[in-house]
Design a protein around this motif. Structure first.
Motif, PDB file in Angstrom:
ATOM      1  N   SER A 175       0.839  -1.210   0.000  1.00 38.07           N
ATOM      2  CA  SER A 175       0.000   0.000   0.000  1.00 38.07           C
ATOM      3  C   SER A 175       0.867   1.251   0.000  1.00 38.07           C
ATOM      4  N   TYR A 176       0.220   2.394  -0.089  1.00 38.95           N
ATOM      5  CA  TYR A 176       0.918   3.661   0.128  1.00 38.95           C
ATOM      6  C   TYR A 176       1.457   3.649   1.561  1.00 38.95           C
ATOM      7  N   PRO A 177       2.570   4.369   1.822  1.00 41.67           N
ATOM      8  CA  PRO A 177       3.195   4.316   3.150  1.00 41.67           C
ATOM      9  C   PRO A 177       2.221   4.543   4.312  1.00 41.67           C
ATOM     10  N   ASN A 178       1.297   5.498   4.179  1.00 47.05           N
ATOM     11  CA  ASN A 178       0.410   5.754   5.337  1.00 47.05           C
ATOM     12  C   ASN A 178      -0.820   4.847   5.367  1.00 47.05           C
ATOM     13  N   ARG A 179      -0.850   3.857   4.452  1.00 45.90           N
ATOM     14  CA  ARG A 179      -1.995   2.934   4.469  1.00 45.90           C
ATOM     15  C   ARG A 179      -1.566   1.482   4.662  1.00 45.90           C
ATOM     16  N   GLU A 180      -0.271   1.261   4.913  1.00 46.62           N
ATOM     17  CA  GLU A 180       0.222  -0.123   5.052  1.00 46.62           C
ATOM     18  C   GLU A 180      -0.631  -0.882   6.059  1.00 46.62           C
ATOM     19  N   GLY A 181      -1.118  -2.050   5.669  1.00 50.84           N
ATOM     20  CA  GLY A 181      -1.897  -2.898   6.574  1.00 50.84           C
ATOM     21  C   GLY A 181      -3.353  -2.487   6.711  1.00 50.84           C
ATOM     22  N   LYS A 182      -3.748  -1.378   6.058  1.00 48.91           N
ATOM     23  CA  LYS A 182      -5.133  -0.911   6.216  1.00 48.91           C
ATOM     24  C   LYS A 182      -5.996  -1.249   5.000  1.00 48.91           C
ATOM     25  N   GLU A 183      -5.348  -1.743   3.939  1.00 50.35           N
ATOM     26  CA  GLU A 183      -6.112  -2.071   2.743  1.00 50.35           C
ATOM     27  C   GLU A 183      -6.176  -3.599   2.590  1.00 50.35           C
ATOM     28  N   ARG A 184      -7.213  -4.047   1.896  1.00 51.25           N
ATOM     29  CA  ARG A 184      -7.306  -5.469   1.574  1.00 51.25           C
ATOM     30  C   ARG A 184      -7.863  -5.587   0.163  1.00 51.25           C
ATOM     31  N   MET A 185      -7.265  -6.472  -0.606  1.00 51.82           N
ATOM     32  CA  MET A 185      -7.773  -6.675  -1.968  1.00 51.82           C
ATOM     33  C   MET A 185      -8.680  -7.890  -1.998  1.00 51.82           C
ATOM     34  N   PHE A 186      -9.743  -7.776  -2.776  1.00 49.94           N
ATOM     35  CA  PHE A 186     -10.704  -8.866  -2.965  1.00 49.94           C
ATOM     36  C   PHE A 186     -10.853  -9.095  -4.464  1.00 49.94           C
ATOM     37  N   TRP A 187     -10.691 -10.359  -4.865  1.00 51.17           N
ATOM     38  CA  TRP A 187     -10.843 -10.719  -6.278  1.00 51.17           C
ATOM     39  C   TRP A 187     -12.056 -11.638  -6.379  1.00 51.17           C
ATOM     40  N   TRP A 188     -13.098 -11.097  -7.001  1.00 48.65           N
ATOM     41  CA  TRP A 188     -14.364 -11.816  -7.104  1.00 48.65           C
ATOM     42  C   TRP A 188     -14.652 -12.163  -8.568  1.00 48.65           C
ATOM     43  N   ARG A 189     -15.420 -13.234  -8.751  1.00 45.60           N
ATOM     44  CA  ARG A 189     -15.966 -13.516 -10.094  1.00 45.60           C
ATOM     45  C   ARG A 189     -17.485 -13.550  -9.980  1.00 45.60           C
ATOM     46  N   ARG A 190     -18.149 -12.820 -10.878  1.00 52.94           N
ATOM     47  CA  ARG A 190     -19.614 -12.823 -10.822  1.00 52.94           C
ATOM     48  C   ARG A 190     -20.128 -14.190 -11.222  1.00 52.94           C
ATOM     49  N   LYS A 191     -21.036 -14.721 -10.409  1.00 51.76           N
ATOM     50  CA  LYS A 191     -21.580 -16.045 -10.714  1.00 51.76           C
ATOM     51  C   LYS A 191     -22.414 -15.981 -11.993  1.00 51.76           C
ATOM     52  N   MET A 192     -22.441 -17.106 -12.708  1.00 46.49           N
ATOM     53  CA  MET A 192     -23.330 -17.204 -13.861  1.00 46.49           C
ATOM     54  C   MET A 192     -24.730 -17.370 -13.298  1.00 46.49           C
ATOM     55  N   SER A 193     -25.738 -16.764 -13.936  1.00 49.41           N
ATOM     56  CA  SER A 193     -27.089 -16.951 -13.402  1.00 49.41           C
ATOM     57  C   SER A 193     -27.515 -18.378 -13.695  1.00 49.41           C
ATOM     58  N   VAL A 194     -28.493 -18.872 -12.951  1.00 51.42           N
ATOM     59  CA  VAL A 194     -28.982 -20.241 -13.149  1.00 51.42           C
ATOM     60  C   VAL A 194     -29.448 -20.397 -14.582  1.00 51.42           C
ATOM     61  N   GLU A 195     -30.178 -19.359 -15.065  1.00 53.28           N
ATOM     62  CA  GLU A 195     -30.711 -19.425 -16.430  1.00 53.28           C
ATOM     63  C   GLU A 195     -29.567 -19.533 -17.444  1.00 53.28           C
ATOM     64  N   THR A 196     -28.519 -18.703 -17.249  1.00 59.03           N
ATOM     65  CA  THR A 196     -27.400 -18.699 -18.194  1.00 59.03           C
ATOM     66  C   THR A 196     -26.672 -20.040 -18.167  1.00 59.03           C
ATOM     67  N   SER A 197     -26.495 -20.610 -16.941  1.00 60.06           N
ATOM     68  CA  SER A 197     -25.782 -21.885 -16.856  1.00 60.06           C
ATOM     69  C   SER A 197     -26.558 -22.962 -17.601  1.00 60.06           C
ATOM     70  N   ARG A 198     -27.899 -22.921 -17.456  1.00 58.50           N
ATOM     71  CA  ARG A 198     -28.710 -23.953 -18.149  1.00 58.50           C
ATOM     72  C   ARG A 198     -28.532 -23.843 -19.647  1.00 58.50           C
ATOM     73  N   ARG A 199     -28.526 -22.571 -20.148  1.00 60.24           N
ATOM     74  CA  ARG A 199     -28.390 -22.386 -21.595  1.00 60.24           C
ATOM     75  C   ARG A 199     -27.041 -22.880 -22.079  1.00 60.24           C
ATOM     76  N   ALA A 200     -25.998 -22.748 -21.216  1.00 59.42           N
ATOM     77  CA  ALA A 200     -24.647 -23.142 -21.623  1.00 59.42           C
ATOM     78  C   ALA A 200     -24.493 -24.664 -21.673  1.00 59.42           C
ATOM     79  N   ASP A 201     -25.389 -25.421 -20.984  1.00 57.09           N
ATOM     80  CA  ASP A 201     -25.252 -26.895 -20.931  1.00 57.09           C
ATOM     81  C   ASP A 201     -25.549 -27.534 -22.284  1.00 57.09           C
TER      82      ASP A 201
END
Ligand code: SAM
Length: 201
Positions: A175-201
């Motif tokens: 992080s920036y020097p005055n933010r060390e330890g105060k930030e957290r990164m999150f890496w998310w993936r949006r789920k496929m909707s149920v409808e979309t998953s069915r169409r992909a099958d």
């Protein structure tokens, strides 16, 4: 004039560090072959982070509520000779031009009051395509107080995003020097909707 625009006009921007988020720089260096072409950067401020994505070869769209932030971002992109679109928009209420492969945010969630956070989660789901990625550098704040930034905890983020997004990883970044330890990164993936998953099958 929004409070944010007023802050830009009066130079009251302690969050403006003059460089991109170190955690984002490290993430892109560690993952040079990410899938996807488009990224949107809502609440992107003066464009430092958006331009790192542009340098990494992504088609970048930066958005901000404050016209001054958009202007400064455009000037920065022009000076760097990098292609990136910057537009004024309210991320919470506006429609995306198209669903994005990636959405990156840096200290935007913590700038959103609790009462508007349901709308924030809905906005992320609206702007990111199913199966697309949402990467965040969150500023973690455990105390209640007069924000922004407003209280933001890992527990709240998991509770809000897990129904619609799969958490791929989270970690404490450089992080920036005055933010060390105060930030957290999150890496998310949006789920496929149920409808979309069915169409992909
Ligand atoms: C704390 S600053 C972070 C700026 C930049 N991401 C950074 O970390 O340097 C929050 C930014 O979000 C913008 N913002 C706040 N609410 C917004 C909204 N609803 N839609 C778009 N931008 C918003 C503000 O104008 C400001 O530029």
């Amino acid at each position: 004039m929004s409070n944010w625009e007023e802050r830009y006009q009066t130079g009251d921007m302690p969050g403006e560090k003059g460089e991109p988020a170190p955690g984002l720089v490290d993430f892109l260096a560690a993952h040079p072959k990410l899938l996807g072409e488009t990224v949107c950067v809502p609440g992107g401020g003066t464009g430092h982070d958006a331009l790192v994505w542009a340098r990494a070869g992504f088609r970048v769209y930066g958005y901000d509520l404050a016209p001054s932030a958009v202007r400064l971002s455009r000037e920065r992109a022009h000076a760097a000779g990098l292609p990136a679109e910057f537009r004024q928009a309210n991320f919470l209420t506006d429609e995306p031009p198209f669903p994005f492969d990636w959405l990156f945010e840096h200290t935007l969630f913590c700038a959103i009051q609790t009462a508007a956070r349901d709308a924030y989660v809905r906005a992320v789901a609206r702007w990111v395509k199913p199966g697309g990625h949402y990467l965040a550098v969150n500023y973690m704040i455990c105390e209640d107080g007069a924000g922004p930034p407003f209280r933001s905890t890992r527990e709240e983020l998991l509770a809000r995003f897990a129904p619609e997004f799969e958490l791929l990883a989270d970690w404490t970044p450089r992080s920036y020097p005055n933010r060390e330890g105060k930030e957290r990164m999150f890496w998310w993936r949006r789920k496929m909707s149920v409808e979309t998953s069915r169409r992909a099958d």
